[in-house]
Scaffold this active site. Structure first.
Site, PDB file in Angstrom:
ATOM      1  N   ILE A 122      -9.204 -47.904  16.694  1.00 43.75           N
ATOM      2  CA  ILE A 122      -9.086 -46.733  17.563  1.00 43.75           C
ATOM      3  C   ILE A 122      -7.648 -46.543  18.019  1.00 43.75           C
ATOM      4  O   ILE A 122      -7.109 -45.426  17.984  1.00 43.75           O
ATOM      5  CB  ILE A 122     -10.045 -46.847  18.765  1.00 43.75           C
ATOM      6  CG1 ILE A 122     -11.498 -46.743  18.287  1.00 43.75           C
ATOM      7  CG2 ILE A 122      -9.747 -45.760  19.797  1.00 43.75           C
ATOM      8  CD1 ILE A 122     -12.525 -46.949  19.379  1.00 43.75           C
ATOM      9  N   ASP A 182      -0.704 -56.627  20.313  1.00 49.64           N
ATOM     10  CA  ASP A 182      -1.986 -57.179  19.869  1.00 49.64           C
ATOM     11  C   ASP A 182      -1.736 -58.516  19.187  1.00 49.64           C
ATOM     12  O   ASP A 182      -1.359 -58.561  18.008  1.00 49.64           O
ATOM     13  CB  ASP A 182      -2.694 -56.224  18.910  1.00 49.64           C
ATOM     14  CG  ASP A 182      -4.151 -56.616  18.669  1.00 49.64           C
ATOM     15  OD1 ASP A 182      -4.448 -57.828  18.716  1.00 49.64           O
ATOM     16  OD2 ASP A 182      -4.982 -55.722  18.438  1.00 49.64           O
ATOM     17  N   THR A 205     -10.153 -46.296  28.007  1.00 44.59           N
ATOM     18  CA  THR A 205     -11.369 -45.899  27.301  1.00 44.59           C
ATOM     19  C   THR A 205     -12.065 -47.113  26.689  1.00 44.59           C
ATOM     20  O   THR A 205     -13.001 -46.949  25.911  1.00 44.59           O
ATOM     21  CB  THR A 205     -11.034 -44.917  26.159  1.00 44.59           C
ATOM     22  OG1 THR A 205     -10.093 -45.546  25.266  1.00 44.59           O
ATOM     23  CG2 THR A 205     -10.446 -43.627  26.695  1.00 44.59           C
ATOM     24  N   ASP A 261     -12.533 -43.729  31.804  1.00 43.50           N
ATOM     25  CA  ASP A 261     -13.805 -43.358  31.192  1.00 43.50           C
ATOM     26  C   ASP A 261     -14.820 -44.480  31.316  1.00 43.50           C
ATOM     27  O   ASP A 261     -15.996 -44.283  31.031  1.00 43.50           O
ATOM     28  CB  ASP A 261     -13.579 -43.019  29.717  1.00 43.50           C
ATOM     29  CG  ASP A 261     -14.833 -42.491  29.033  1.00 43.50           C
ATOM     30  OD1 ASP A 261     -15.415 -41.519  29.556  1.00 43.50           O
ATOM     31  OD2 ASP A 261     -15.238 -43.053  28.001  1.00 43.50           O
ATOM     32  N   GLU A 305     -21.354 -49.599  35.937  1.00 46.78           N
ATOM     33  CA  GLU A 305     -21.853 -48.411  35.232  1.00 46.78           C
ATOM     34  C   GLU A 305     -23.373 -48.401  35.237  1.00 46.78           C
ATOM     35  O   GLU A 305     -24.000 -49.446  35.026  1.00 46.78           O
ATOM     36  CB  GLU A 305     -21.332 -48.384  33.794  1.00 46.78           C
ATOM     37  CG  GLU A 305     -19.835 -48.148  33.683  1.00 46.78           C
ATOM     38  CD  GLU A 305     -19.381 -47.924  32.239  1.00 46.78           C
ATOM     39  OE1 GLU A 305     -20.239 -47.700  31.355  1.00 46.78           O
ATOM     40  OE2 GLU A 305     -18.163 -47.967  32.000  1.00 46.78           O
ATOM     41  N   HIS A 331     -18.049 -42.496  30.654  1.00 38.92           N
ATOM     42  CA  HIS A 331     -18.125 -43.274  29.408  1.00 38.92           C
ATOM     43  C   HIS A 331     -18.476 -42.362  28.223  1.00 38.92           C
ATOM     44  O   HIS A 331     -19.395 -42.654  27.446  1.00 38.92           O
ATOM     45  CB  HIS A 331     -19.149 -44.400  29.544  1.00 38.92           C
ATOM     46  CG  HIS A 331     -18.869 -45.560  28.627  1.00 38.92           C
ATOM     47  ND1 HIS A 331     -19.069 -46.865  28.994  1.00 38.92           N
ATOM     48  CD2 HIS A 331     -18.405 -45.613  27.352  1.00 38.92           C
ATOM     49  CE1 HIS A 331     -18.755 -47.675  27.998  1.00 38.92           C
ATOM     50  NE2 HIS A 331     -18.337 -46.933  26.985  1.00 38.92           N
ATOM     51  N   ILE A 332     -17.717 -41.280  28.089  1.00 36.73           N
ATOM     52  CA  ILE A 332     -18.004 -40.309  27.027  1.00 36.73           C
ATOM     53  C   ILE A 332     -16.803 -40.064  26.113  1.00 36.73           C
ATOM     54  O   ILE A 332     -16.833 -39.127  25.302  1.00 36.73           O
ATOM     55  CB  ILE A 332     -18.494 -38.962  27.610  1.00 36.73           C
ATOM     56  CG1 ILE A 332     -17.598 -38.456  28.753  1.00 36.73           C
ATOM     57  CG2 ILE A 332     -19.922 -39.085  28.100  1.00 36.73           C
ATOM     58  CD1 ILE A 332     -16.311 -37.827  28.344  1.00 36.73           C
ATOM     59  N   ALA A 333     -15.776 -40.903  26.184  1.00 42.89           N
ATOM     60  CA  ALA A 333     -14.617 -40.685  25.325  1.00 42.89           C
ATOM     61  C   ALA A 333     -15.019 -40.667  23.859  1.00 42.89           C
ATOM     62  O   ALA A 333     -14.485 -39.890  23.065  1.00 42.89           O
ATOM     63  CB  ALA A 333     -13.560 -41.758  25.567  1.00 42.89           C
ATOM     64  N   GLY A 334     -15.962 -41.508  23.507  1.00 43.98           N
ATOM     65  CA  GLY A 334     -16.412 -41.567  22.127  1.00 43.98           C
ATOM     66  C   GLY A 334     -17.643 -40.736  21.844  1.00 43.98           C
ATOM     67  O   GLY A 334     -18.219 -40.833  20.752  1.00 43.98           O
TER      68      GLY A 334
END
Length: 311
Positions: free
Chosen positions: A152, A171, A230, A256, A261, A282-285
């Site tokens: 992503i 990373d 996200t 997000d 939750e 929690h709707i980014a995806g």
């Protein structure tokens, strides 16, 4: 064999299941734990999003369970060790919502940098806040820092570079010779925090990442920096983030995902009156297109797993 679906998905995708499977689509199951446990007791396959906790209790209540289909990619709500011990396959919908999350990151970066899109109430009341709202900035020329550089984050980098953003990433799990580094400058986490004008998080929630972006880490960011999360709630210290926004130390944030939750009124109260803050559930995806892709991939994954011989 029975398939139980506890959260929402694209219903047209259900036609991909073979006729000999008993499919129970009950997206409200997630709201009632006891009913979910009872339904799991009959399931050979379970399909969930991120709210259904596939934990030791649920696994114990599901003696027939052979596969868990995940409508998404995060696995922190699934007891992976428990599934492995039972030989239960876990099938995330890898790649299906990558574009949706990447667009969310870029879209919120635009909005937070410009700071001009929350003036409806003032303008309807007869105000004309042109001076204040005309002080927003462009994202071209800024440094986008990606904390975590998986698929992503790599998609975000691909969208960001043509917009004139300098892309840096950290990373430690991605080898230095990985071809993805052609699209981002590889930095240490500490250096990235110091250099990022826009910080986007792309990390799993683990004991190592929990509370990673705390008050100390936020203080390392540039004054006026923007934070976008996200990935998973619990990585950002929400109270510290709110303090940094209220004091003007940070320029904006988009969340997000949250430590609690779904976000209830008690947990949400801390975000009241925080400036330049975007909150989404929690709707980014989750877009219309991604939901179709995620659902179809999950149906295929689950059906394939059920066809495997029992060992």
């Amino acid at each position: 064999m029975k398939v139980v679906i506890t959260e929402f998905m694209d219903q047209d995708a259900l036609t991909g299941f073979s006729a000999d499977l008993d499919v129970r689509y009950a997206p409200d199951l997630v709201e009632d734990r006891a009913v979910t446990l009872a339904a799991a007791g009959e399931a050979d396959a379970l399909i969930v999003r991120n709210r259904t906790q596939v934990d030791a209790e649920l696994l114990a209540s599901a003696p027939k369970l052979r596969v868990v289909g995940r409508l998404g990619v995060g696995l922190d709500n699934i007891d992976m060790a428990g599934c492995a011990a039972r030989g239960i396959a876990v099938c995330p919908a890898i790649g299906a919502n990558t574009r949706s999350v990447a667009e969310y990151v870029i879209g919120t970066a635009f909005s937070l940098s410009r700071g001009a899109y929350a003036a409806n109430a003032a303008m309807i009341a007869g105000e004309w806040p042109r001076g204040t709202l005309g002080q927003g900035g462009e994202i071209a020329g800024r440094t986008l820092g990606l904390l975590g550089f998986g698929a992503i984050a790599q998609a975000v980098a691909g969208l960001a570079a043509p917009l004139g953003l300098r892309v840096v990433a950290a990373d430690p799990h991605l080898p230095p010779d990985h071809p993805a580094w052609r699209d981002a400058q590889r930095l240490s986490r500490e250096t990235l925090l110091r250099e990022a004008d826009i910080l986007s998080l792309h990390l799993p929630l683990t004991p190592e990442t929990a509370g990673l972006l705390d008050a100390e880490a936020l203080a390392q960011l540039k004054p006026g920096a923007i934070v976008i999360n996200t990935s998973r709630g619990g990585i950002v210290d929400e109270a510290a983030l709110c303090d940094a926004l209220r004091t003007g130390r940070l320029g904006g944030a988009a969340l997000d995902v949250f430590a609690s939750e779904p976000l209830d009124a008690t947990a949400g109260a801390q975000f009241a009156d925080v400036p330049n803050l975007i909150l989404t559930p929690h709707i980014a995806g989750v877009t219309a297109e991604a939901n179709i892709r995620v659902s179809r991939i999950t149906v295929d994954n689950v059906q394939r797993a059920l066809m495997e011989p029992v060992t």
